[in-house]
Design a protein around this motif. Structure first.
Motif, short mmCIF file in Angstrom:
data_model
loop_
_atom_site.label_atom_id
_atom_site.label_comp_id
_atom_site.label_asym_id
_atom_site.label_seq_id
_atom_site.Cartn_x
_atom_site.Cartn_y
_atom_site.Cartn_z
N ASP A 135 0.87 -1.18 0.00
CA ASP A 135 0.00 0.00 0.00
C ASP A 135 0.90 1.23 0.00
O ASP A 135 2.12 1.11 0.13
CB ASP A 135 -0.92 -0.01 1.24
N LYS A 136 0.30 2.39 -0.10
CA LYS A 136 1.07 3.64 -0.11
C LYS A 136 1.31 4.14 1.31
O LYS A 136 0.46 3.97 2.18
CB LYS A 136 0.30 4.72 -0.88
N GLY A 137 2.48 4.78 1.50
CA GLY A 137 2.70 5.53 2.72
C GLY A 137 3.57 4.88 3.76
O GLY A 137 4.12 3.80 3.54
N GLY A 138 3.72 5.58 4.88
CA GLY A 138 4.60 5.13 5.95
C GLY A 138 5.85 5.98 6.02
O GLY A 138 5.91 7.08 5.44
N THR A 139 6.83 5.49 6.74
CA THR A 139 8.10 6.20 6.87
C THR A 139 9.14 5.54 5.98
O THR A 139 9.08 4.33 5.72
CB THR A 139 8.59 6.19 8.33
N GLU A 140 10.09 6.33 5.52
CA GLU A 140 11.09 5.83 4.58
C GLU A 140 11.97 4.76 5.24
O GLU A 140 12.35 4.87 6.39
CB GLU A 140 11.95 6.98 4.06
N PHE A 148 8.80 2.85 1.55
CA PHE A 148 8.16 3.32 2.76
C PHE A 148 7.42 2.16 3.44
O PHE A 148 6.93 1.26 2.76
CB PHE A 148 7.16 4.44 2.44
N THR A 149 7.34 2.22 4.77
CA THR A 149 6.63 1.15 5.47
C THR A 149 5.96 1.69 6.73
O THR A 149 6.42 2.68 7.32
CB THR A 149 7.58 -0.02 5.79
N ASP A 150 4.87 1.04 7.11
CA ASP A 150 4.22 1.32 8.39
C ASP A 150 3.87 -0.02 9.02
O ASP A 150 4.42 -1.06 8.64
CB ASP A 150 3.01 2.24 8.22
N GLU A 155 5.56 0.06 0.79
CA GLU A 155 5.50 0.70 -0.52
C GLU A 155 6.89 0.65 -1.16
O GLU A 155 7.82 1.29 -0.66
CB GLU A 155 5.05 2.16 -0.40
#
Length: 246
Positions: A135-140, A148-150, A155
């Motif tokens: 999916d989109k988003g999170g921290t690099e 990016f991941t959360d 992503e």
């Protein structure tokens, strides 16, 4: 060191397989297209690897076109020595893009060893991805800028977003509940756990359009077809089929 010219990436015209490999799928849409492609890619997969054999195959399929002693790592994009494969944090290992826990198929010969979704990845970056949905988003991700991941998703960098989408969708067509393996299907959520699903489908479809197949991805498909499994990822040859099925 072998001369890398023997493994250089050449221009490839996917339609050259329309009159042969894909002839039974042409003109179909929706479930009929999916079923036809499943039949094609499963019956032509006459080469099946053990998990150990995957190591050497990846050194071939993912060879750096600029340096035949190296492979390109999927998420970081870094060129790494073929011999730096293993379990250390700075090594590279075998990333299951369709996380093997999603359907619990392990590393037995079958989906767990299918080169069409296995790629070299830095061990620590692979660990950051874990078995998360896409999916989109999170921290690099520190060791892989542009990824990016959360807590529940990952992503990948822009240059391989389409690669990831097409690998996931290949798996969904190839593994339909036969062969003693689960029926893999994408869905539009994250947090799928051990269910045989990976999301988010709507995002993967966007990524496939945003990042069309490049020379590296096409070459990789050809090497797997010619030398290892003898089947193809149809979404690399015909990206438009993504929307025809989903």
């Amino acid at each position: 060191m072998a001369p890398h010219s023997s493994h250089s990436i050449r221009a490839f015209d996917a339609t050259s397989y329309d009159d042969t490999y894909y002839k039974d799928a042409l003109g179909k849409t929706g479930p009929a297209l999916k079923e036809s492609l499943h039949r094609i890619i499963s019956t032509t997969q006459t080469g099946k690897l053990t998990y150990d054999e995957v190591w050497d195959a990846l050194k071939d399929t993912d060879q750096d076109p600029a340096n035949s002693a190296n492979v390109i790592l999927l998420y970081s994009g870094r060129s790494a020595s073929k011999n730096a494969n293993g379990g250390g944090p700075d090594d590279w290992n075998r990333e299951h893009v369709w996380a093997k826990s999603h359907g619990d198929f392990g590393t037995d010969t079958g989906p767990g060893t299918d080169l069409h979704h296995l790629r070299p990845a830095n061990v620590s970056v692979n660990s950051a991805r874990g078995d998360k949905d896409f999916d989109k988003g999170g921290t690099e991700v520190p060791e892989a800028p542009g990824n990016f991941t959360d807590d529940d998703s990952f992503e990948p960098r822009d240059a391989v977003k389409g690669d990831v989408a097409r690998m996931i969708l290949y798996m969904a067509v190839r593994y339909d509940g036969g062969d003693g393996f689960p029926d893999l299907e994408p869905n539009d959520k994250v947090g799928n756990g051990t269910e045989p699903h990976i999301g988010k489908l709507s995002v993967l479809k966007q990524w496939s359009k945003q990042d069309p197949p490049d020379a590296f991805e096409k070459h990789r498909n050809q090497v797997i077809f010619d030398k290892y499994q003898h089947n193809r990822n149809p979404f690399i040859d015909h990206p438009e089929w993504v929307d025809e099925i989903w």
